[in-house]
Design a protein around this motif. Structure first.
Motif, PDB file in Angstrom:
ATOM      1  N   PRO A 106       0.841  -1.169   0.135  1.00 21.26           N
ATOM      2  CA  PRO A 106       0.036  -0.040  -0.017  1.00 21.26           C
ATOM      3  C   PRO A 106       0.930   1.151   0.012  1.00 21.26           C
ATOM      4  O   PRO A 106       1.326   1.723   1.069  1.00 21.26           O
ATOM      5  CB  PRO A 106      -0.836  -0.009   1.278  1.00 21.26           C
ATOM      6  N   ARG A 107       1.006   1.767  -1.110  1.00 19.38           N
ATOM      7  CA  ARG A 107       1.946   3.146  -1.318  1.00 19.38           C
ATOM      8  C   ARG A 107       1.338   3.669  -2.598  1.00 19.38           C
ATOM      9  O   ARG A 107       0.711   3.063  -3.227  1.00 19.38           O
ATOM     10  CB  ARG A 107       3.364   2.879  -1.301  1.00 19.38           C
ATOM     11  N   GLY A 108       1.902   5.023  -2.818  1.00 21.34           N
ATOM     12  CA  GLY A 108       1.387   5.683  -4.124  1.00 21.34           C
ATOM     13  C   GLY A 108       0.215   6.595  -3.921  1.00 21.34           C
ATOM     14  O   GLY A 108       0.236   7.007  -2.819  1.00 21.34           O
ATOM     15  N   TYR A 109      -0.410   6.977  -4.858  1.00 22.01           N
ATOM     16  CA  TYR A 109      -1.679   7.863  -4.518  1.00 22.01           C
ATOM     17  C   TYR A 109      -2.779   7.249  -4.390  1.00 22.01           C
ATOM     18  O   TYR A 109      -3.046   6.184  -4.908  1.00 22.01           O
ATOM     19  CB  TYR A 109      -1.563   8.688  -6.167  1.00 22.01           C
ATOM     20  N   TRP A 110      -3.677   7.918  -3.849  1.00 23.51           N
ATOM     21  CA  TRP A 110      -4.987   7.242  -3.242  1.00 23.51           C
ATOM     22  C   TRP A 110      -6.023   8.288  -3.915  1.00 23.51           C
ATOM     23  O   TRP A 110      -6.172   9.303  -3.714  1.00 23.51           O
ATOM     24  CB  TRP A 110      -4.744   7.163  -2.038  1.00 23.51           C
ATOM     25  N   GLY A 111      -7.164   7.320  -3.866  1.00 22.73           N
ATOM     26  CA  GLY A 111      -8.587   8.222  -4.163  1.00 22.73           C
ATOM     27  C   GLY A 111      -9.173   8.486  -2.916  1.00 22.73           C
ATOM     28  O   GLY A 111      -8.509   8.041  -1.804  1.00 22.73           O
ATOM     29  N   GLN A 112     -10.336   9.047  -2.846  1.00 24.89           N
ATOM     30  CA  GLN A 112     -10.926   9.292  -1.401  1.00 24.89           C
ATOM     31  C   GLN A 112     -11.626   8.153  -0.819  1.00 24.89           C
ATOM     32  O   GLN A 112     -11.755   8.446   0.364  1.00 24.89           O
ATOM     33  CB  GLN A 112     -11.965  10.288  -1.793  1.00 24.89           C
ATOM     34  N   GLY A 113     -11.698   7.165  -1.494  1.00 22.73           N
ATOM     35  CA  GLY A 113     -12.303   6.047  -0.592  1.00 22.73           C
ATOM     36  C   GLY A 113     -13.772   5.928  -0.828  1.00 22.73           C
ATOM     37  O   GLY A 113     -14.516   6.938  -1.151  1.00 22.73           O
ATOM     38  N   THR A 114     -14.321   4.780  -1.142  1.00 24.69           N
ATOM     39  CA  THR A 114     -15.808   4.541  -1.271  1.00 24.69           C
ATOM     40  C   THR A 114     -16.299   3.455  -0.286  1.00 24.69           C
ATOM     41  O   THR A 114     -15.593   2.370  -0.274  1.00 24.69           O
ATOM     42  CB  THR A 114     -16.139   4.574  -2.697  1.00 24.69           C
ATOM     43  N   GLN A 115     -17.361   3.570   0.413  1.00 24.40           N
ATOM     44  CA  GLN A 115     -17.790   2.542   1.542  1.00 24.40           C
ATOM     45  C   GLN A 115     -18.457   1.429   0.968  1.00 24.40           C
ATOM     46  O   GLN A 115     -19.423   1.705  -0.175  1.00 24.40           O
ATOM     47  CB  GLN A 115     -18.348   3.109   2.511  1.00 24.40           C
ATOM     48  N   VAL A 116     -18.132   0.128   0.827  1.00 26.39           N
ATOM     49  CA  VAL A 116     -18.931  -0.723   0.311  1.00 26.39           C
ATOM     50  C   VAL A 116     -19.510  -1.855   1.849  1.00 26.39           C
ATOM     51  O   VAL A 116     -18.623  -2.018   2.530  1.00 26.39           O
ATOM     52  CB  VAL A 116     -18.083  -1.990  -0.399  1.00 26.39           C
ATOM     53  N   THR A 117     -20.624  -1.937   1.981  1.00 21.76           N
ATOM     54  CA  THR A 117     -21.160  -2.641   2.884  1.00 21.76           C
ATOM     55  C   THR A 117     -21.993  -3.967   2.566  1.00 21.76           C
ATOM     56  O   THR A 117     -23.194  -3.625   1.484  1.00 21.76           O
ATOM     57  CB  THR A 117     -22.140  -1.722   3.840  1.00 21.76           C
ATOM     58  N   VAL A 118     -21.717  -4.956   2.818  1.00 22.19           N
ATOM     59  CA  VAL A 118     -22.229  -6.137   2.560  1.00 22.19           C
ATOM     60  C   VAL A 118     -23.190  -6.710   3.759  1.00 22.19           C
ATOM     61  O   VAL A 118     -22.527  -7.195   4.798  1.00 22.19           O
ATOM     62  CB  VAL A 118     -21.458  -7.162   2.018  1.00 22.19           C
ATOM     63  N   SER A 119     -24.567  -6.641   3.592  1.00 21.68           N
ATOM     64  CA  SER A 119     -25.298  -7.383   4.727  1.00 21.68           C
ATOM     65  C   SER A 119     -25.572  -8.785   4.606  1.00 21.68           C
ATOM     66  O   SER A 119     -25.491  -9.227   3.525  1.00 21.68           O
ATOM     67  CB  SER A 119     -26.528  -6.560   4.917  1.00 21.68           C
ATOM     68  N   SER A 120     -25.635  -9.402   5.852  1.00 28.48           N
ATOM     69  CA  SER A 120     -25.928 -10.922   5.617  1.00 28.48           C
ATOM     70  C   SER A 120     -27.292 -11.190   5.852  1.00 28.48           C
ATOM     71  O   SER A 120     -28.159 -10.460   6.009  1.00 28.48           O
ATOM     72  CB  SER A 120     -25.155 -11.509   7.117  1.00 28.48           C
TER      73      SER A 120
END
Length: 120
Positions: A106-120
């Motif tokens: 994990p190095r370099g340039y990053w995006g802002q992130g996006t949440q993924v939620t998986v419900s059971s």
């Protein structure tokens, strides 16, 4: 300057699918390996998938192999992460990344992130 614009996260039931997008400039996708990482609460940021734009070389974490697919749209200079057969343990913030090499570090340039939620 490297800009990575992510979209596509959300809430889905186990067994469902989502597609994440990461838009970048042509200079970025042709100069860097494009990768996806994820980070669950209280855990480290882990490699998910990556590709080299020219040639299409790909790599996947064992935990997602056969379920996730990384692809590209050359005209839109966008990288996608198609996620199928999602499991609750896939719940995390997903980050697009650009780095000089296709590694799992994990190095370099990053995006802002996006949440993924998986419900059971």
């Amino acid at each position: 300057q490297v800009q990575l614009i992510e979209s596509g996260g959300g809430l889905v039931q186990a067994g469902g699918s989502l597609r994440l997008s990461c838009a970048a400039s042509r200079r970025t996708v042709s100069s860097y390996a494009m990768r996806w990482f994820r980070q669950a609460p209280g855990k480290e940021r882990d490699f998910v998938a990556g590709m080299i734009w020219s040639g299409g070389t790909t790599d996947y974490a064992d935990s997602v192999k056969g379920r996730f697919t990384i692809t590209r749209d050359n005209a839109k200079t966008t990288v996608y992460l198609q996620m199928n057969s999602l499991k609750p343990e896939d719940t995390a913030v997903y980050y697009c990344n650009a780095d000089s090499m296709l590694t799992r570090t994990p190095r370099g340039y990053w995006g802002q992130g996006t949440q993924v939620t998986v419900s059971s």
